[in-house]
Design a protein around this motif. Structure first.
Motif, PDB file in Angstrom:
ATOM      1  N   TYR A   1       0.877  -1.168   0.000  1.00 51.86           N
ATOM      2  CA  TYR A   1       0.000   0.000   0.000  1.00 51.86           C
ATOM      3  C   TYR A   1       0.910   1.213   0.000  1.00 51.86           C
ATOM      4  CZ  TYR A   1      -3.651   3.181   1.790  1.00 51.86           C
ATOM      5  OH  TYR A   1      -4.551   4.208   1.973  1.00 51.86           O
ATOM      6  N   ASN A   2       0.861   1.988  -1.075  1.00 52.29           N
ATOM      7  CA  ASN A   2       1.766   3.112  -1.275  1.00 52.29           C
ATOM      8  C   ASN A   2       0.954   4.414  -1.239  1.00 52.29           C
ATOM      9  OD1 ASN A   2       4.616   3.925  -2.406  1.00 52.29           O
ATOM     10  ND2 ASN A   2       3.108   5.120  -3.532  1.00 52.29           N
ATOM     11  N   VAL A   3       1.363   5.323  -0.358  1.00 53.69           N
ATOM     12  CA  VAL A   3       0.727   6.633  -0.277  1.00 53.69           C
ATOM     13  C   VAL A   3       1.767   7.664  -0.699  1.00 53.69           C
ATOM     14  CG1 VAL A   3      -0.497   8.297   1.160  1.00 53.69           C
ATOM     15  CG2 VAL A   3      -0.699   5.836   1.644  1.00 53.69           C
ATOM     16  N   THR A   4       1.562   8.265  -1.876  1.00 53.37           N
ATOM     17  CA  THR A   4       2.489   9.265  -2.404  1.00 53.37           C
ATOM     18  C   THR A   4       1.961  10.639  -2.019  1.00 53.37           C
ATOM     19  OG1 THR A   4       3.041   7.820  -4.251  1.00 53.37           O
ATOM     20  CG2 THR A   4       3.576  10.155  -4.500  1.00 53.37           C
ATOM     21  N   THR A   5       2.823  11.439  -1.405  1.00 51.34           N
ATOM     22  CA  THR A   5       2.410  12.740  -0.876  1.00 51.34           C
ATOM     23  C   THR A   5       3.352  13.828  -1.354  1.00 51.34           C
ATOM     24  OG1 THR A   5       1.537  11.651   1.096  1.00 51.34           O
ATOM     25  CG2 THR A   5       1.892  14.030   1.231  1.00 51.34           C
ATOM     26  N   SER A   6       2.786  14.860  -1.979  1.00 51.06           N
ATOM     27  CA  SER A   6       3.538  16.050  -2.377  1.00 51.06           C
ATOM     28  C   SER A   6       3.259  17.134  -1.338  1.00 51.06           C
ATOM     29  CB  SER A   6       3.097  16.531  -3.754  1.00 51.06           C
ATOM     30  OG  SER A   6       3.440  15.571  -4.723  1.00 51.06           O
ATOM     31  N   LEU A   7       4.331  17.769  -0.887  1.00 52.66           N
ATOM     32  CA  LEU A   7       4.238  18.704   0.233  1.00 52.66           C
ATOM     33  C   LEU A   7       4.591  20.124  -0.150  1.00 52.66           C
ATOM     34  CD1 LEU A   7       6.393  16.661   2.738  1.00 52.66           C
ATOM     35  CD2 LEU A   7       3.912  16.781   2.712  1.00 52.66           C
ATOM     36  N   ASP A   8       4.011  21.038   0.570  1.00 52.52           N
ATOM     37  CA  ASP A   8       4.475  22.415   0.592  1.00 52.52           C
ATOM     38  C   ASP A   8       5.869  22.358   1.224  1.00 52.52           C
ATOM     39  OD1 ASP A   8       5.104  25.021   1.467  1.00 52.52           O
ATOM     40  OD2 ASP A   8       3.011  25.495   1.891  1.00 52.52           O
ATOM     41  N   PRO A   9       6.916  22.846   0.550  1.00 58.11           N
ATOM     42  CA  PRO A   9       8.280  22.738   1.092  1.00 58.11           C
ATOM     43  C   PRO A   9       8.438  23.313   2.501  1.00 58.11           C
ATOM     44  CG  PRO A   9       8.363  23.437  -1.194  1.00 58.11           C
ATOM     45  CD  PRO A   9       6.908  23.458  -0.787  1.00 58.11           C
ATOM     46  N   GLU A  10       7.608  24.275   2.860  1.00 56.04           N
ATOM     47  CA  GLU A  10       7.724  24.897   4.182  1.00 56.04           C
ATOM     48  C   GLU A  10       7.371  23.939   5.319  1.00 56.04           C
ATOM     49  OE1 GLU A  10       5.416  28.465   4.218  1.00 56.04           O
ATOM     50  OE2 GLU A  10       6.581  29.369   2.601  1.00 56.04           O
ATOM     51  N   ILE A  11       6.619  22.900   5.034  1.00 52.30           N
ATOM     52  CA  ILE A  11       6.210  21.966   6.097  1.00 52.30           C
ATOM     53  C   ILE A  11       6.950  20.638   6.034  1.00 52.30           C
ATOM     54  CG2 ILE A  11       3.899  22.985   6.260  1.00 52.30           C
ATOM     55  CD1 ILE A  11       2.942  20.240   4.890  1.00 52.30           C
TER      56      ILE A  11
ATOM     57  N   TYR B   1       7.095  12.402  -1.071  1.00 54.19           N
ATOM     58  CA  TYR B   1       7.448  11.210  -0.317  1.00 54.19           C
ATOM     59  C   TYR B   1       6.483  10.082  -0.665  1.00 54.19           C
ATOM     60  CZ  TYR B   1      10.588  13.898   2.636  1.00 54.19           C
ATOM     61  OH  TYR B   1      11.627  14.671   3.090  1.00 54.19           O
ATOM     62  N   ALA B   2       6.948   8.866  -0.464  1.00 52.92           N
ATOM     63  CA  ALA B   2       6.095   7.684  -0.575  1.00 52.92           C
ATOM     64  C   ALA B   2       6.171   6.955   0.756  1.00 52.92           C
ATOM     65  CB  ALA B   2       6.557   6.780  -1.706  1.00 52.92           C
ATOM     66  N   SER B   3       5.044   6.859   1.436  1.00 50.57           N
ATOM     67  CA  SER B   3       4.979   6.033   2.640  1.00 50.57           C
ATOM     68  C   SER B   3       4.405   4.694   2.208  1.00 50.57           C
ATOM     69  CB  SER B   3       4.158   6.698   3.743  1.00 50.57           C
ATOM     70  OG  SER B   3       2.937   7.192   3.265  1.00 50.57           O
ATOM     71  N   GLN B   4       5.091   3.631   2.578  1.00 48.29           N
ATOM     72  CA  GLN B   4       4.759   2.306   2.068  1.00 48.29           C
ATOM     73  C   GLN B   4       4.516   1.346   3.224  1.00 48.29           C
ATOM     74  OE1 GLN B   4       8.222   1.630  -0.428  1.00 48.29           O
ATOM     75  NE2 GLN B   4       7.167   2.570  -2.167  1.00 48.29           N
ATOM     76  N   TYR B   5       3.449   0.560   3.058  1.00 46.41           N
ATOM     77  CA  TYR B   5       3.022  -0.382   4.092  1.00 46.41           C
ATOM     78  C   TYR B   5       2.756  -1.729   3.433  1.00 46.41           C
ATOM     79  CZ  TYR B   5       2.070   4.150   6.210  1.00 46.41           C
ATOM     80  OH  TYR B   5       2.185   5.445   6.664  1.00 46.41           O
ATOM     81  N   TYR B   6       3.243  -2.792   4.047  1.00 44.48           N
ATOM     82  CA  TYR B   6       3.097  -4.141   3.510  1.00 44.48           C
ATOM     83  C   TYR B   6       2.100  -4.942   4.345  1.00 44.48           C
ATOM     84  CZ  TYR B   6       7.342  -3.145   0.870  1.00 44.48           C
ATOM     85  OH  TYR B   6       8.265  -2.589   0.014  1.00 44.48           O
ATOM     86  N   CYS B   7       1.167  -5.606   3.667  1.00 41.62           N
ATOM     87  CA  CYS B   7       0.227  -6.492   4.348  1.00 41.62           C
ATOM     88  C   CYS B   7       0.088  -7.788   3.549  1.00 41.62           C
ATOM     89  CB  CYS B   7      -1.124  -5.822   4.583  1.00 41.62           C
ATOM     90  SG  CYS B   7      -2.039  -5.389   3.110  1.00 41.62           S
ATOM     91  N   VAL B   8      -0.588  -8.764   4.151  1.00 41.76           N
ATOM     92  CA  VAL B   8      -0.610 -10.090   3.538  1.00 41.76           C
ATOM     93  C   VAL B   8      -1.658 -10.259   2.451  1.00 41.76           C
ATOM     94  CG1 VAL B   8       0.439 -11.255   5.515  1.00 41.76           C
ATOM     95  CG2 VAL B   8      -2.039 -11.051   5.379  1.00 41.76           C
TER      96      VAL B   8
END
Length: 100
Positions: free
Chosen positions: A4-14, A54-61
């Motif tokens: 499960y991949n959550v790709t997030t683009s951020l305001d550079p200030e945060i 960033y990409a936050s990635q989570y592995y499940c079965v």
């Protein structure tokens, strides 16, 4: 195995604050739900337009397990993210099957 991949683009200030929140709060909270086996946070190197992604990635079965997470636990976790960073990021989610 499902990624499960959550790709997030951020305001550079945060960006620095967001990464700290992800490491210290959000990702541990996601893992505490018991739906995932492991997680990782990756920064994209080929960014454009001075964005930070960033990409936050989570592995499940299984896909069923991921779908249960999305119904049971994800809404509250997303609301918490919005409380802290609402309007300063954009995310999209993908589900991938790990092929060995």
């Amino acid at each position: 195995m499902i990624l499960y991949n959550v790709t997030t683009s951020l305001d550079p200030e945060i960006a620095e604050q967001w990464v700290a929140y992800m490491r210290d709060t959000h990702m541990p909270d996601v893992m505490a739900t018991g739906f995932f086996l492991k997680s990782q946070l990756c920064r994209m190197l080929n960014e454009e337009d001075n964005g930070i992604t960033y990409a936050s990635q989570y592995y499940c079965v299984s896909l069923e397990q991921l779908e249960e997470y999305q119904q049971v636990a994800a809404p509250a976790l997303i609301r918490e993210m919005e409380k802290h960073f609402g309007g300063r990021y954009a995310s999209f989610r993908t589900m991938l099957e790990v092929v060995d």
